[in-house]
Design an enzyme around this catalytic site. Structure first.
Site, PDB file in Angstrom:
ATOM      1  N   SER A   1      -4.004   4.951   8.448  1.00 54.73           N
ATOM      2  CA  SER A   1      -3.291   4.403   7.300  1.00 54.73           C
ATOM      3  C   SER A   1      -2.979   5.442   6.229  1.00 54.73           C
ATOM      4  O   SER A   1      -2.072   5.238   5.416  1.00 54.73           O
ATOM      5  CB  SER A   1      -4.109   3.264   6.679  1.00 54.73           C
ATOM      6  OG  SER A   1      -5.417   3.693   6.366  1.00 54.73           O
TER       7      SER A   1
ATOM      8  N   ASP B   1      -6.259   1.408  -3.686  1.00 56.34           N
ATOM      9  CA  ASP B   1      -6.837   0.107  -3.352  1.00 56.34           C
ATOM     10  C   ASP B   1      -8.321   0.188  -3.002  1.00 56.34           C
ATOM     11  O   ASP B   1      -8.879  -0.735  -2.430  1.00 56.34           O
ATOM     12  CB  ASP B   1      -6.081  -0.509  -2.172  1.00 56.34           C
ATOM     13  CG  ASP B   1      -6.068   0.403  -0.949  1.00 56.34           C
ATOM     14  OD1 ASP B   1      -6.632   1.519  -1.031  1.00 56.34           O
ATOM     15  OD2 ASP B   1      -5.512   0.017   0.089  1.00 56.34           O
TER      16      ASP B   1
ATOM     17  N   HIS C   1      -7.480   4.033  -0.119  1.00 56.90           N
ATOM     18  CA  HIS C   1      -6.379   4.982   0.035  1.00 56.90           C
ATOM     19  C   HIS C   1      -5.985   5.577  -1.307  1.00 56.90           C
ATOM     20  O   HIS C   1      -6.326   5.041  -2.363  1.00 56.90           O
ATOM     21  CB  HIS C   1      -5.171   4.287   0.663  1.00 56.90           C
ATOM     22  CG  HIS C   1      -5.482   3.559   1.921  1.00 56.90           C
ATOM     23  ND1 HIS C   1      -5.706   2.191   1.952  1.00 56.90           N
ATOM     24  CD2 HIS C   1      -5.645   4.000   3.190  1.00 56.90           C
ATOM     25  CE1 HIS C   1      -5.979   1.825   3.197  1.00 56.90           C
ATOM     26  NE2 HIS C   1      -5.957   2.900   3.964  1.00 56.90           N
TER      27      HIS C   1
END
Length: 387
Positions: free
Chosen positions: A45, A349, A352
């Site tokens: 991610s 968040d 990240h």
């Protein structure tokens, strides 16, 4: 006594000066030149540009709120490191390989998907939360892409590169974080360390396969200091003595450091077997660690605190109510909302980085200060300014 700034801040200050001079120099040319024609990225991610959300249900706001003004498949409020790297090299944003509509692969493909691991996950996404697109699958996708490029080149396809692109590309790897963290709470650091050599060996064998079909330049980013991430500060077991003066977890960051040392040693050893390769160890860990420790030195305000989350406090992270989601707690509907100033945060968040942190890290990477061995990317390419 004068305040002595952190060494890494001084280095990054030099980055900005060099960047401005470089930009001014290259503005005199009508066309930029670059030894590279594409980027092929493998990851999770941290560098996904929409692969996961092409395969599974759509992402929701506030992801993408800063730059794209809509969800754009990035695990951030805006752009990530691969986006900024592509922009600096004069490429469009690198489309995810799994995106079937509207993709243009002339300047590479992004095989990264959120929740990906290096090692093949032993359970499904819906049980473990791990992506089925492990590094081995991403490599197979790369091989299929190469086969299709060679097959369709003679037909004159306008959305694919020429077959010689594979020796003129940067192959970037930013993967392994989920291998490290997915079982950390259950089996502890000692348990995780047992399979970390397999993670590194899998990355090494993947590089060797790409080298065999022409790949020559590899950027291998090491693991970030997960002990500074708000999510892990909330979720991982620890006591007060394990917190350093910057608010990060000592033992977990040390374990990451041990992994990064093994990764670097492996890359050093591989250079004898791959004499024509540029095997570049990119020390993302040092860059991000200093951002967490000294955010104000870089124009930010908050280190280990999430912009998008719920609960407030030191970390603003609640594992039960993830960024953008709502949940009924004690009879009250609560939502994990985003801050109004993500440009002041390192963490988006809790897991990240924000676009602001990604930009700072990319500029430091392009300066070459965190390359080992040194790699003159600013001499091989006319670097474009990235705002």
């Amino acid at each position: 006594m004068a305040l002595q700034l952190p060494k890494i801040f001084v280095m990054l200050k030099n980055v900005f000066v060099i960047w401005m001079v470089t930009t001014a120099m290259f503005s005199c040319f009508s066309e930029s030149k670059c030894e590279f024609e594409a980027i092929f990225n493998f990851g999770d991610s941290n560098t996904d540009t929409g692969g996961f959300w092409a395969a599974f249900p759509r992402q929701r706001l506030p992801f993408g709120m800063t730059y794209f003004k809509r969800p754009a498949g990035r695990a951030s409020d805006g752009r990530n490191i691969v986006d900024f790297l592509a922009q600096a090299l004069g490429f469009p944003y690198i489309d995810p390989y799994l995106q079937s509509i509207g993709s243009d692969f002339r300047h590479g493909a992004n095989y990264a998907t959120a929740a990906s691991t290096v090692l093949l996950p032993k359970t499904s996404l819906f049980v473990s939360g791990l992506s089925p697109f492990s590094l081995a699958i991403q490599l197979n996708q790369m091989k299929e892409f190469k086969t299709r490029v060679e097959e369709f080149h003679s037909s004159g396809s306008t959305k694919l590169p020429s077959p010689d692109v594979f020796r003129k590309s940067i192959y970037s790897f930013f993967i392994g974080q989920n291998d490290f963290t997915s079982q950390l709470a259950d089996i502890g650091i000692s348990g995780v360390k047992k399979f970390l050599p397999d993670v590194i060996n899998t990355i090494a064998s993947t590089i060797k396969e790409i080298y065999a079909f022409g790949g020559r330049t590899f950027f291998v980013l090491n693991l970030a200091p997960i002990g500074c991430y708000p999510a892990f500060l909330v979720e991982l077991p620890h006591n007060s003595t394990d917190i350093d003066v910057y608010g990060c977890l000592l033992s977990y960051n040390k374990a990451v450091g041990d992994y990064n040392s093994m990764l670097k040693e492996t890359l050093d050893q591989m250079r004898n077997d791959l004499p024509k390769a540029n095997l570049i160890h990119v020390d993302l860990h040092s860059m991000l660690l200093d951002l967490f420790r000294h955010p104000t030195a870089y124009g930010l305000k908050y280190g280990p605190k999430a912009c998008c989350g719920h609960g407030g406090g030191a970390y603003n992270f609640d594992a039960g109510v993830y960024c953008g989601n709502s949940k009924v707690i004690n009879g009250k509907n609560v939502t994990a909302t985003a801050c109004s100033d993500p440009f002041n945060y390192v963490s988006w968040d809790g897991i990240h980085a924000t676009e602001a942190a990604n930009l700072l890290m990319t500029k430091a990477i392009l300066n070459g200060s965190f390359f080992d061995p040194p790699f003159p990317i600013n001499k091989l390419c006319d670097l474009h300014p990235i705002p």
